[in-house]
Design an enzyme around this catalytic site. Sequence first.
Site, PDB file in Angstrom:
ATOM      1  N   ARG A  55       0.865  -1.185   0.000  1.00  0.00           N
ATOM      2  CA  ARG A  55       0.000   0.000   0.000  1.00  0.00           C
ATOM      3  C   ARG A  55       0.903   1.237   0.000  1.00  0.00           C
ATOM      4  O   ARG A  55       2.123   1.113   0.077  1.00  0.00           O
ATOM      5  CB  ARG A  55      -1.010  -0.012   1.166  1.00  0.00           C
ATOM      6  CG  ARG A  55      -0.590  -0.624   2.470  1.00  0.00           C
ATOM      7  CD  ARG A  55       0.541   0.019   3.193  1.00  0.00           C
ATOM      8  NE  ARG A  55       0.337   1.433   3.359  1.00  0.00           N
ATOM      9  CZ  ARG A  55       1.296   2.301   3.627  1.00  0.00           C
ATOM     10  NH1 ARG A  55       2.563   1.898   3.773  1.00  0.00           N
ATOM     11  NH2 ARG A  55       1.043   3.582   3.746  1.00  0.00           N
ATOM     12  N   GLY A  56       0.260   2.414  -0.073  1.00  0.00           N
ATOM     13  CA  GLY A  56       1.036   3.649  -0.211  1.00  0.00           C
ATOM     14  C   GLY A  56       1.109   3.981  -1.694  1.00  0.00           C
ATOM     15  O   GLY A  56       1.438   3.108  -2.517  1.00  0.00           O
ATOM     16  N   ALA A  57       0.802   5.231  -2.034  1.00  0.00           N
ATOM     17  CA  ALA A  57       0.619   5.576  -3.449  1.00  0.00           C
ATOM     18  C   ALA A  57       1.820   5.224  -4.349  1.00  0.00           C
ATOM     19  O   ALA A  57       1.639   4.531  -5.367  1.00  0.00           O
ATOM     20  CB  ALA A  57       0.256   7.063  -3.556  1.00  0.00           C
ATOM     21  N   ARG A  89      -7.871  -0.504  -6.161  1.00  0.00           N
ATOM     22  CA  ARG A  89      -7.963   0.652  -5.254  1.00  0.00           C
ATOM     23  C   ARG A  89      -8.111   1.914  -6.116  1.00  0.00           C
ATOM     24  O   ARG A  89      -7.246   2.208  -6.928  1.00  0.00           O
ATOM     25  CB  ARG A  89      -6.720   0.738  -4.349  1.00  0.00           C
ATOM     26  CG  ARG A  89      -6.555  -0.505  -3.464  1.00  0.00           C
ATOM     27  CD  ARG A  89      -5.629  -0.255  -2.295  1.00  0.00           C
ATOM     28  NE  ARG A  89      -6.222   0.632  -1.315  1.00  0.00           N
ATOM     29  CZ  ARG A  89      -5.525   1.243  -0.352  1.00  0.00           C
ATOM     30  NH1 ARG A  89      -4.226   1.074  -0.269  1.00  0.00           N
ATOM     31  NH2 ARG A  89      -6.132   2.038   0.512  1.00  0.00           N
ATOM     32  N   ASP A 224      -2.316  10.803  -1.928  1.00  0.00           N
ATOM     33  CA  ASP A 224      -2.708   9.715  -2.835  1.00  0.00           C
ATOM     34  C   ASP A 224      -3.138  10.233  -4.195  1.00  0.00           C
ATOM     35  O   ASP A 224      -3.071   9.520  -5.192  1.00  0.00           O
ATOM     36  CB  ASP A 224      -3.829   8.886  -2.211  1.00  0.00           C
ATOM     37  CG  ASP A 224      -3.242   7.965  -1.168  1.00  0.00           C
ATOM     38  OD1 ASP A 224      -2.992   8.440  -0.039  1.00  0.00           O
ATOM     39  OD2 ASP A 224      -2.976   6.799  -1.495  1.00  0.00           O
ATOM     40  N   ASN A 234      -5.703  12.206   0.829  1.00  0.00           N
ATOM     41  CA  ASN A 234      -4.718  11.431   1.589  1.00  0.00           C
ATOM     42  C   ASN A 234      -5.468  10.663   2.677  1.00  0.00           C
ATOM     43  O   ASN A 234      -6.683  10.806   2.849  1.00  0.00           O
ATOM     44  CB  ASN A 234      -3.650  12.363   2.194  1.00  0.00           C
ATOM     45  CG  ASN A 234      -2.449  11.590   2.720  1.00  0.00           C
ATOM     46  OD1 ASN A 234      -1.910  10.734   2.033  1.00  0.00           O
ATOM     47  ND2 ASN A 234      -2.054  11.839   3.952  1.00  0.00           N
ATOM     48  N   LYS A 235      -4.753   9.846   3.406  1.00  0.00           N
ATOM     49  CA  LYS A 235      -5.344   8.968   4.425  1.00  0.00           C
ATOM     50  C   LYS A 235      -6.328   9.728   5.315  1.00  0.00           C
ATOM     51  O   LYS A 235      -6.060  10.856   5.732  1.00  0.00           O
ATOM     52  CB  LYS A 235      -4.210   8.351   5.251  1.00  0.00           C
ATOM     53  CG  LYS A 235      -4.613   7.424   6.354  1.00  0.00           C
ATOM     54  CD  LYS A 235      -5.514   6.283   5.932  1.00  0.00           C
ATOM     55  CE  LYS A 235      -4.963   5.437   4.805  1.00  0.00           C
ATOM     56  NZ  LYS A 235      -5.938   4.423   4.315  1.00  0.00           N
TER      57      LYS A 235
HETATM   58  O1  MRU Z   1      -4.398   3.090   2.470  1.00  0.00           O
HETATM   59  P1  MRU Z   1      -2.936   3.348   2.262  1.00  0.00           P
HETATM   60  O2  MRU Z   1      -2.086   2.802   3.368  1.00  0.00           O
HETATM   61  O3  MRU Z   1      -2.472   2.935   0.889  1.00  0.00           O
HETATM   62  O4  MRU Z   1      -2.817   4.929   2.328  1.00  0.00           O
HETATM   63  C1  MRU Z   1      -1.559   5.514   2.214  1.00  0.00           C
HETATM   64  C2  MRU Z   1      -1.591   6.963   2.418  1.00  0.00           C
HETATM   65  O5  MRU Z   1      -2.627   7.586   2.536  1.00  0.00           O
HETATM   66  C3  MRU Z   1      -0.290   7.673   2.348  1.00  0.00           C
HETATM   67  O6  MRU Z   1      -0.291   8.797   3.181  1.00  0.00           O
HETATM   68  C4  MRU Z   1      -0.110   8.144   0.899  1.00  0.00           C
HETATM   69  O7  MRU Z   1      -0.262   7.063   0.010  1.00  0.00           O
HETATM   70  C5  MRU Z   1       1.197   8.724   0.669  1.00  0.00           C
HETATM   71  S1  MRU Z   1       2.370   7.432   0.579  1.00  0.00           S
HETATM   72  C6  MRU Z   1       3.882   8.018   0.291  1.00  0.00           C
END
Ligand code: MRU
Length: 326
Positions: A55-57, A89, A224, A234-235
């Site tokens: 996970r993470g963009a 996603r 994201d 973002n999250k």
């Molecule tokens: O649901 P996730 O864990 O994929 O969400 C990740 C985030 O929201 C991060 O803050 C975002 O992707 C930036 S990652 C460098």
Amino acid sequence: MPPPLFEDSPIPPTIEWMGDHIRLIDQRKLPGELVLVDVRSVEQLCELIFDLAIRGAPALGAAGAMGVALASVQGREMAEAASLLRATRPTAVNLAWGVDRALAAADPVAEAVQIAVNDVAVNQAIGAHGTSVVPDGARVLTHCNTGSLACVGWGTALGVIRSAHEAGRQPLVWVDETRPVLQGARLTAWELQQLGIPAVLVVDSMAGSLMAAGEVDLAIVGADRIAANGDVANKIGTYSLAVLARYHDIPFYVAAPSSTTDPTTPSGSEIVVELRPDAEVVEVGGIRLAPAGTAAQNWAFDVTPAELVTGYITEKGISTTASCLI
Ligand code: MRU
């Protein structure tokens, strides 16, 4: 061949192309165990992405590209694989970006490998630019996990903190635990420990009190998807932090590669926010907290209006407006 960064690093690459398959860190197992999983089909990769094993963009960008590369070496219809991957996603634009880059390339494998190599270089450039906004001894609040694990390596917002640490700025990190699935507590706290960067874990709802007590010098988060007008998905919880930061006159930075910007989405209201399973809210680590039958709402992301962002830190530099991103 992983980039040199990883030779002595306590954190291996999040995802790697292994010649005929993909290897990735299973982030569901952290911080307990560092487990690498070999991925040999597009369907397996899609399940791992949906389940947040990766996970993470930016990491999703590499995963999307490697998924298409996997389909290509297996002689499988790449367009079909691409739609399966894109559907896992919806919010992180990097996923579709990585898929499309590999799909359009003459050599999808070479393209996927290049995306992974570039990711680390881009993040280190973000870190180098971002160091200038981190004063000596700064107390930096961050949300979710934006470190090496959210990318192929180094990190975006956490990469800025890592670069500032390496530059001798001695930052202290306030780590939001980041409910519901605790990427802050499980992943960010683990990464900072591996890197020897001082950090303190706090519950998400403590941010306002910390700011009111004068304990936060700046906030840095990742993204994201950044819409053309600079609104930032973002999250979940990021928007509340941005509002609190503005109220307390604390700088609020967004650090992201330019691949996280989406010029085709005019503003945040057009960003599709992923709705995830209720179980992530009513349970923690598989243990039920709420009574059976409790209704829950689980938006994985929120949208922070551009007017609350002090600056965008990208590999190109720092800007107070979104126009530099596109
Ligand atoms: O649901 P996730 O864990 O994929 O969400 C990740 C985030 O929201 C991060 O803050 C975002 O992707 C930036 S990652 C460098």
